[in-house]
Design a protein around this motif. Structure first.
Motif, mmCIF file in Angstrom:
data_model
loop_
_atom_site.group_PDB
_atom_site.id
_atom_site.type_symbol
_atom_site.label_atom_id
_atom_site.label_comp_id
_atom_site.label_asym_id
_atom_site.label_seq_id
_atom_site.Cartn_x
_atom_site.Cartn_y
_atom_site.Cartn_z
ATOM 1 N N ILE A 208 0.843 -1.205 0.000
ATOM 2 C CA ILE A 208 0.000 0.000 0.000
ATOM 3 C C ILE A 208 0.870 1.245 0.000
ATOM 4 C CG2 ILE A 208 -1.645 1.343 1.384
ATOM 5 C CD1 ILE A 208 -2.806 -1.407 2.289
ATOM 6 N N PHE A 209 1.903 1.257 0.844
ATOM 7 C CA PHE A 209 2.800 2.414 0.886
ATOM 8 C C PHE A 209 3.432 2.665 -0.481
ATOM 9 C CE2 PHE A 209 7.066 4.171 1.250
ATOM 10 C CZ PHE A 209 6.787 5.382 1.856
ATOM 11 N N PRO B 189 7.417 15.767 -0.285
ATOM 12 C CA PRO B 189 7.281 14.901 0.884
ATOM 13 C C PRO B 189 5.819 14.559 1.192
ATOM 14 C CG PRO B 189 8.795 16.687 1.352
ATOM 15 C CD PRO B 189 8.162 16.986 0.029
ATOM 16 N N LEU B 190 4.893 15.348 0.665
ATOM 17 C CA LEU B 190 3.469 15.054 0.890
ATOM 18 C C LEU B 190 3.060 13.732 0.249
ATOM 19 C CD1 LEU B 190 1.811 18.568 0.504
ATOM 20 C CD2 LEU B 190 2.212 17.259 2.597
ATOM 21 N N ASN B 191 3.731 13.346 -0.822
ATOM 22 C CA ASN B 191 3.461 12.041 -1.428
ATOM 23 C C ASN B 191 3.779 10.926 -0.433
ATOM 24 O OD1 ASN B 191 2.862 13.401 -3.824
ATOM 25 N ND2 ASN B 191 4.960 13.237 -4.539
ATOM 26 N N TYR B 192 4.831 11.112 0.325
ATOM 27 C CA TYR B 192 5.223 10.117 1.322
ATOM 28 C C TYR B 192 4.267 10.133 2.519
ATOM 29 C CZ TYR B 192 9.304 8.620 -1.142
ATOM 30 O OH TYR B 192 10.130 8.037 -2.075
ATOM 31 N N PHE B 193 3.782 11.316 2.855
ATOM 32 C CA PHE B 193 2.793 11.363 3.933
ATOM 33 C C PHE B 193 1.537 10.588 3.511
ATOM 34 C CE2 PHE B 193 -0.764 12.873 6.378
ATOM 35 C CZ PHE B 193 -0.258 12.812 7.665
ATOM 36 N N ALA B 194 1.105 10.795 2.270
ATOM 37 C CA ALA B 194 -0.078 10.083 1.766
ATOM 38 C C ALA B 194 0.151 8.568 1.778
ATOM 39 C CB ALA B 194 -0.415 10.552 0.357
ATOM 40 N N GLY B 195 1.331 8.127 1.353
ATOM 41 C CA GLY B 195 1.645 6.696 1.348
ATOM 42 C C GLY B 195 1.693 6.120 2.749
ATOM 43 N N GLY B 196 2.342 6.837 3.666
ATOM 44 C CA GLY B 196 2.415 6.373 5.051
ATOM 45 C C GLY B 196 1.058 6.345 5.713
ATOM 46 N N ALA C 253 -9.554 4.429 15.839
ATOM 47 C CA ALA C 253 -8.507 5.123 16.597
ATOM 48 C C ALA C 253 -7.121 4.590 16.234
ATOM 49 C CB ALA C 253 -8.751 4.983 18.093
ATOM 50 N N VAL C 254 -6.985 3.287 16.125
ATOM 51 C CA VAL C 254 -5.695 2.689 15.750
ATOM 52 C C VAL C 254 -5.323 3.120 14.332
ATOM 53 C CG1 VAL C 254 -4.504 0.509 15.241
ATOM 54 C CG2 VAL C 254 -5.872 0.736 17.321
ATOM 55 N N GLY C 255 -6.287 3.085 13.431
ATOM 56 C CA GLY C 255 -6.031 3.491 12.046
ATOM 57 C C GLY C 255 -5.612 4.945 11.936
ATOM 58 N N THR C 256 -6.277 5.808 12.698
ATOM 59 C CA THR C 256 -5.941 7.231 12.671
ATOM 60 C C THR C 256 -4.548 7.476 13.236
ATOM 61 O OG1 THR C 256 -8.276 7.802 12.903
ATOM 62 C CG2 THR C 256 -6.679 9.524 13.425
ATOM 63 N N ALA C 257 -4.254 6.854 14.375
ATOM 64 C CA ALA C 257 -2.935 7.021 14.989
ATOM 65 C C ALA C 257 -1.834 6.475 14.084
ATOM 66 C CB ALA C 257 -2.892 6.325 16.346
ATOM 67 N N ALA C 258 -2.064 5.323 13.485
ATOM 68 C CA ALA C 258 -1.066 4.736 12.589
ATOM 69 C C ALA C 258 -0.908 5.581 11.324
ATOM 70 C CB ALA C 258 -1.444 3.305 12.233
ATOM 71 N N CYS C 259 -1.999 6.138 10.830
ATOM 72 C CA CYS C 259 -1.965 7.013 9.654
ATOM 73 C C CYS C 259 -1.065 8.208 9.916
ATOM 74 C CB CYS C 259 -3.385 7.458 9.307
ATOM 75 S SG CYS C 259 -3.464 8.857 8.166
ATOM 76 N N VAL C 260 -1.314 8.892 11.019
ATOM 77 C CA VAL C 260 -0.524 10.082 11.347
ATOM 78 C C VAL C 260 0.931 9.701 11.624
ATOM 79 C CG1 VAL C 260 -0.237 11.943 13.034
ATOM 80 C CG2 VAL C 260 -2.518 11.383 12.177
ATOM 81 N N SER C 261 1.135 8.622 12.365
ATOM 82 C CA SER C 261 2.491 8.204 12.732
ATOM 83 C C SER C 261 3.313 7.787 11.509
ATOM 84 C CB SER C 261 2.445 7.047 13.726
ATOM 85 O OG SER C 261 1.774 7.423 14.886
ATOM 86 N N VAL D 107 6.537 9.716 9.809
ATOM 87 C CA VAL D 107 7.840 9.053 9.654
ATOM 88 C C VAL D 107 8.265 9.035 8.185
ATOM 89 C CG1 VAL D 107 9.034 6.824 9.839
ATOM 90 C CG2 VAL D 107 7.664 7.665 11.745
ATOM 91 N N ALA D 108 7.345 8.717 7.296
ATOM 92 C CA ALA D 108 7.674 8.673 5.867
ATOM 93 C C ALA D 108 8.064 10.063 5.359
ATOM 94 C CB ALA D 108 6.490 8.127 5.071
ATOM 95 N N THR D 109 7.376 11.086 5.828
ATOM 96 C CA THR D 109 7.699 12.454 5.428
ATOM 97 C C THR D 109 9.083 12.856 5.917
ATOM 98 O OG1 THR D 109 5.358 13.039 5.495
ATOM 99 C CG2 THR D 109 6.931 14.858 5.556
ATOM 100 N N VAL D 110 9.407 12.528 7.153
ATOM 101 C CA VAL D 110 10.725 12.855 7.704
ATOM 102 C C VAL D 110 11.830 12.112 6.939
ATOM 103 C CG1 VAL D 110 12.195 12.607 9.758
ATOM 104 C CG2 VAL D 110 9.868 13.497 9.979
ATOM 105 N N VAL D 111 11.580 10.854 6.590
ATOM 106 C CA VAL D 111 12.569 10.096 5.816
ATOM 107 C C VAL D 111 12.789 10.755 4.454
ATOM 108 C CG1 VAL D 111 12.979 7.893 4.617
ATOM 109 C CG2 VAL D 111 12.199 7.908 6.984
ATOM 110 N N LYS D 112 11.718 11.157 3.796
ATOM 111 C CA LYS D 112 11.838 11.808 2.483
ATOM 112 C C LYS D 112 12.558 13.148 2.614
ATOM 113 C CE LYS D 112 11.277 12.661 -1.866
ATOM 114 N NZ LYS D 112 12.133 12.019 -2.851
#
Length: 136
Positions: A64-65, A82-89, A104-112, A116-121
Motif C-alpha cells: 500500500i505504501f 514529501p506530501l506524497n510520502y505522507f499520503a503513502g504512510g 482510533a488505531v487506524g488514525t494514529a497509525a496514519c498520522v504516525s 515518519v515517511a515524510t521525515v525520511v523523504k
C-alpha cells in the motif's frame, strides 16, 4: 532500499512496490518470529497462523505504501514532494486500523507512519544519512 531510490519518484512503480512489499514482509517475518519465540503456543498451527498473519499484514502495508506513494508522485505537479510520502504512510497506516477493527488505531497509525515517511523523504532530500559521518 538503494533499489527504491534509484529511479525518480513516480516512475517504475512495479519495482518500487516490489521493494517496499519485500522489505516490509521481511520485517513482519522477523517481528512475528520474535513474537512466537517470546510467547510460544502449545499448538504449532496457532504459531504458524500468527507468523503468516503478521507477515502478510506487513507485506500489505508495504505494498500500500509503495503503490500510494508512487501513484501520488506520478499524478502530482511535484513528484519529489514529501506530501506524497505522507499520503503513502497514512494509507499504509490505515491497514493497521482495519486489522484491529479500530478507527482510533487506524488514525494514529496514519498520522504516525505518514510523519515518519515524510521525515525520511525530507532527510533524503537534504542528504541526511542514518549511518556514517555527518555531512558538514
Amino acid at each position: 532500499m538503494s533499489e527504491y531510490w534509484k529511479d525518480p519518484e513516480g516512475t517504475n512503480c512495479p519495482k518500487k512496490i516490489s521493494v517496499t512489499t519485500s522489505l516490509s514482509a521481511v520485517v513482519g517475518l522477523l517481528a512475528s518470529s520474535c513474537q512466537v519465540v517470546l510467547h510460544p503456543s502449545d499448538i504449532v498451527l496457532k504459531s504458524v497462523q500468527r507468523v503468516a498473519s503478521t507477515t502478510l499484514t506487513m507485506a500489505a502495508v508495504g505494498a500500500i505504501f509503495g503503490a500510494v506513494t508512487c501513484t501520488t508522485a506520478k499524478v502530482s505537479k511535484d513528484p519529489d514532494s514529501p506530501l506524497n510520502y505522507f499520503a503513502g504512510g497514512c494509507a499504509a497506516g490505515t491497514m493497521f486500523g482495519a486489522r484491529a477493527h479500530s478507527f482510533a488505531v487506524g488514525t494514529a497509525a496514519c498520522v504516525s507512519l505518514g510523519t515518519v515517511a515524510t521525515v525520511v523523504k525530507l532527510g533524503k532530500i537534504e542528504g541526511a544519512t542514518l549511518f556514517g559521518p555527518p555531512k558538514l
